[in-house]
Design a protein around this motif. Structure first.
Motif, mmCIF file in Angstrom:
data_model
loop_
_atom_site.group_PDB
_atom_site.id
_atom_site.type_symbol
_atom_site.label_atom_id
_atom_site.label_comp_id
_atom_site.label_asym_id
_atom_site.label_seq_id
_atom_site.Cartn_x
_atom_site.Cartn_y
_atom_site.Cartn_z
ATOM 1 N N GLU A 9 0.950 -1.109 -0.027
ATOM 2 C CA GLU A 9 0.315 0.032 0.052
ATOM 3 C C GLU A 9 1.212 1.334 -0.084
ATOM 4 O O GLU A 9 1.381 1.152 0.618
ATOM 5 N N VAL A 11 0.802 4.379 1.138
ATOM 6 C CA VAL A 11 1.021 5.719 2.585
ATOM 7 C C VAL A 11 1.309 6.809 2.337
ATOM 8 O O VAL A 11 1.798 7.766 2.576
ATOM 9 N N THR A 28 4.538 -0.190 2.500
ATOM 10 C CA THR A 28 4.448 -0.944 3.403
ATOM 11 C C THR A 28 5.378 -1.714 2.835
ATOM 12 O O THR A 28 5.621 -3.291 3.749
ATOM 13 N N THR A 61 -3.820 4.608 -0.682
ATOM 14 C CA THR A 61 -5.085 3.709 -0.161
ATOM 15 C C THR A 61 -4.793 4.484 1.919
ATOM 16 O O THR A 61 -5.896 3.136 2.484
ATOM 17 N N ARG A 62 -3.717 5.342 2.302
ATOM 18 C CA ARG A 62 -3.902 4.900 3.640
ATOM 19 C C ARG A 62 -4.189 6.523 3.916
ATOM 20 O O ARG A 62 -2.369 6.485 3.242
ATOM 21 N N ILE A 64 -2.320 8.803 7.612
ATOM 22 C CA ILE A 64 -1.969 9.092 8.270
ATOM 23 C C ILE A 64 -1.557 10.478 9.359
ATOM 24 O O ILE A 64 -1.056 10.892 8.045
ATOM 25 N N HIS A 90 -10.631 12.048 5.386
ATOM 26 C CA HIS A 90 -11.732 11.253 5.119
ATOM 27 C C HIS A 90 -12.789 11.893 4.292
ATOM 28 O O HIS A 90 -13.366 10.859 3.918
ATOM 29 N N ILE A 95 -10.896 8.014 1.894
ATOM 30 C CA ILE A 95 -9.459 7.097 1.827
ATOM 31 C C ILE A 95 -9.080 7.306 3.804
ATOM 32 O O ILE A 95 -9.255 8.081 4.730
ATOM 33 N N PRO A 96 -8.456 5.771 4.247
ATOM 34 C CA PRO A 96 -8.902 5.598 5.542
ATOM 35 C C PRO A 96 -7.600 6.064 6.279
ATOM 36 O O PRO A 96 -6.772 6.365 5.636
ATOM 37 N N VAL A 97 -8.296 7.282 7.309
ATOM 38 C CA VAL A 97 -7.346 7.553 8.265
ATOM 39 C C VAL A 97 -6.429 7.378 9.230
ATOM 40 O O VAL A 97 -8.171 7.192 10.263
ATOM 41 N N GLU A 98 -5.667 7.375 9.678
ATOM 42 C CA GLU A 98 -5.552 7.072 11.700
ATOM 43 C C GLU A 98 -4.901 8.170 11.792
ATOM 44 O O GLU A 98 -3.617 8.705 10.820
ATOM 45 N N TYR A 129 4.544 5.144 12.667
ATOM 46 C CA TYR A 129 3.152 4.574 12.262
ATOM 47 C C TYR A 129 4.121 3.254 11.848
ATOM 48 O O TYR A 129 3.438 1.837 11.991
#
Length: 136
Positions: A9, A11, A28, A61-62, A64, A90, A95-98, A129
């Motif tokens: 992915e 990021v 990743t 795709t993600r 942070i 988001h 897109i997913p967020v952490e 992360y």
């Protein structure tokens, strides 16, 4: 935990600031973050247009986002602003967020007075992360 055995992915990491937003990129597969850009946070429209251009170019795709906290872990005004920024990312890009605790990320950077280091701070946040979440 993310597994390095899955499809890699791309990021993005973000160091949110009122005046500037640092952006870093990594994947990743190798689990290594690199500074990518510094965005002048002139206004929301400009800021998100520049982020959209980076997304179109790199296809993350993600996301942070660094979450600033007091040394004791308590939240403050910038914590709320970063959470709002993460929610906007988001909401706009789906897109997913952490969020990642960024309390000590700036301690690893030594900058000369006036030097813009926001992209390197984003890289430190993203690397934290990866170090905490990738399994090989």
């Amino acid at each position: 935990m993310l597994s390095a055995g899955k499809a890699p992915e791309t990021v993005f990491g973000f160091d949110f600031g009122i005046k500037r937003i640092g952006v870093a990129m990594g994947n990743t597969m190798i689990g290594q973050a690199s500074p990518l850009a510094v965005i002048a946070a002139v206004d929301n429209q400009t800021r998100f247009a520049e982020i959209a251009a980076l997304i179109a170019k790199w296809g993350p795709t993600r996301f942070i986002v660094g979450l600033p906290l007091h040394p004791d872990g308590n939240e403050h005004e910038m914590t709320a602003r970063c959470r709002r920024f993460a929610n906007q990312l988001h909401g706009r890009f789906n897109i997913p967020v952490e969020l990642v605790d960024e309390r000590y990320s700036s301690a690893v950077l030594s900058a000369k007075r006036g030097e813009v280091i926001d992209d390197r701070a984003a890289s430190v946040i993203l690397q934290q992360y990866f170090d905490q979440n990738l399994t090989y």
